[in-house]
Design a protein around this motif. Sequence first.
Motif, PDB file in Angstrom:
ATOM      1  N   VAL A 276       0.853  -1.190   0.000  1.00 34.36           N
ATOM      2  CA  VAL A 276       0.000   0.000   0.000  1.00 34.36           C
ATOM      3  C   VAL A 276       0.888   1.239   0.000  1.00 34.36           C
ATOM      4  N   THR A 277       0.751   2.056  -1.037  1.00 39.20           N
ATOM      5  CA  THR A 277       1.493   3.313  -1.104  1.00 39.20           C
ATOM      6  C   THR A 277       0.734   4.379  -0.332  1.00 39.20           C
ATOM      7  N   SER A 278       1.444   5.108   0.517  1.00 42.43           N
ATOM      8  CA  SER A 278       0.792   6.104   1.372  1.00 42.43           C
ATOM      9  C   SER A 278       1.756   7.254   1.632  1.00 42.43           C
ATOM     10  N   PRO A 279       1.257   8.346   2.228  1.00 36.71           N
ATOM     11  CA  PRO A 279       2.160   9.460   2.574  1.00 36.71           C
ATOM     12  C   PRO A 279       3.099   9.140   3.728  1.00 36.71           C
ATOM     13  N   LEU A 280       2.947   7.992   4.353  1.00 35.24           N
ATOM     14  CA  LEU A 280       3.804   7.649   5.487  1.00 35.24           C
ATOM     15  C   LEU A 280       5.254   7.494   5.031  1.00 35.24           C
ATOM     16  N   PRO A 281       6.199   7.877   5.869  1.00 39.16           N
ATOM     17  CA  PRO A 281       7.617   7.697   5.505  1.00 39.16           C
ATOM     18  C   PRO A 281       7.998   6.216   5.494  1.00 39.16           C
ATOM     19  N   SER A 282       9.151   5.928   4.923  1.00 37.26           N
ATOM     20  CA  SER A 282       9.675   4.565   4.943  1.00 37.26           C
ATOM     21  C   SER A 282       9.818   4.098   6.391  1.00 37.26           C
ATOM     22  N   MET A 283       9.412   2.863   6.627  1.00 38.91           N
ATOM     23  CA  MET A 283       9.372   2.359   8.003  1.00 38.91           C
ATOM     24  C   MET A 283      10.384   1.238   8.188  1.00 38.91           C
ATOM     25  N   ARG A 284      11.311   1.443   9.091  1.00 42.25           N
ATOM     26  CA  ARG A 284      12.305   0.431   9.414  1.00 42.25           C
ATOM     27  C   ARG A 284      12.383   0.288  10.936  1.00 42.25           C
ATOM     28  N   ARG A 285      12.735  -0.898  11.380  1.00 39.46           N
ATOM     29  CA  ARG A 285      12.901  -1.104  12.820  1.00 39.46           C
ATOM     30  C   ARG A 285      14.221  -1.820  13.065  1.00 39.46           C
ATOM     31  N   GLN A 286      14.779  -1.560  14.227  1.00 41.97           N
ATOM     32  CA  GLN A 286      16.038  -2.180  14.627  1.00 41.97           C
ATOM     33  C   GLN A 286      15.757  -3.454  15.403  1.00 41.97           C
ATOM     34  N   CYS A 287      16.391  -4.538  15.017  1.00 40.36           N
ATOM     35  CA  CYS A 287      16.344  -5.779  15.784  1.00 40.36           C
ATOM     36  C   CYS A 287      17.601  -5.859  16.649  1.00 40.36           C
ATOM     37  N   TYR A 288      17.504  -6.595  17.751  1.00 43.24           N
ATOM     38  CA  TYR A 288      18.594  -6.623  18.727  1.00 43.24           C
ATOM     39  C   TYR A 288      18.939  -8.050  19.129  1.00 43.24           C
TER      40      TYR A 288
END
Length: 322
Positions: A276-288
């Motif tokens: 889904v393309t949206s105005p939201l920025p690219s979303m990344r998360r850090q794994c630990y």
Amino acid sequence: MSVLRLTLRQLQIFAAVAGCGSTTAASTHLALSQSATSSAINELERLLSQSLFDRSGKRLLLNNNGRALLPRAQALLDAAITIEQSAQDGLAQAHTLRIGASTTIGNYVLPSLLRQFLQQSAAPTSAWQSHVLIGNTEVVCDAVAAFELDVGLIEGPAHQPTLNMTPWLQDELLLVSAPDTPREIDPQDANAQTAEVSTVSLDTLRERVWLLREQGSGTRESTDQLLLPYLNSYQRSLVLGSSEAIKLAAAEGLGVACLSHWVVADFIATGRLQVVTSPLPSMRRQCYLVVHRDKSHTPALRHFVTQANLYATARAALAPSY
């Protein structure tokens, strides 16, 4: 040098009773008589001049003293086990590592990491037993904090102060829905008149049914942190207990989901889901990678951490772009 009055056997019995909840169950676990188990606990409490359990019928529940002692006792027992294993077989340590992983990592990343790790540390004919716990991030962190696991791989930050967190893999999160889900054209989109690109507005996203993981999971924590500043709240939501269940629900058109690309890559490739393309920025998360700060780092644990870091470097180089 002062004479030590405590013994490792007493601490082992104490840890067993703490885990089993009664001297009867612990005696079965340790292949001891119930009376010997009770005597060991009584002697340990006498030597420490403090009770370690609250008695409730036949149940023994750790009190504040017991909860303070348990992680230190377990650390000493782990160190003693390491000494014995090192004397017997250096490779044996690798086969008894207790590894935890949050569900997305456990289902989609850990199997290939374990293959690499075992290829580097195990003779193919050697006998071994290992233990892997797969649960949400909170469950894995609680187990590492209690010395029930040697190491954990998690999808969000740990909140237990006794854990050391090392940044590991980075994961991209994608908004996905069923391909036939109607999408609203955003008039602000410069390409709105073309068929190739369409964007779902934030207002439309706020009205959609959101398919979410339960509280305590790394995916849910990351989703809340990344989405709620833009959506304010999930007006309509359906909570499901696994990312796999959410993926299937999204493919059935039940709502929109924010999931790891590891989870949805196969459905995107086969057309069962669309990004889904949206105005939201690219979303990344850090794994630990998490280890108890008082954990004794055995050669096997150090080797696992090294292999995990090499694996993360190689995987980052192959990360897809959506």
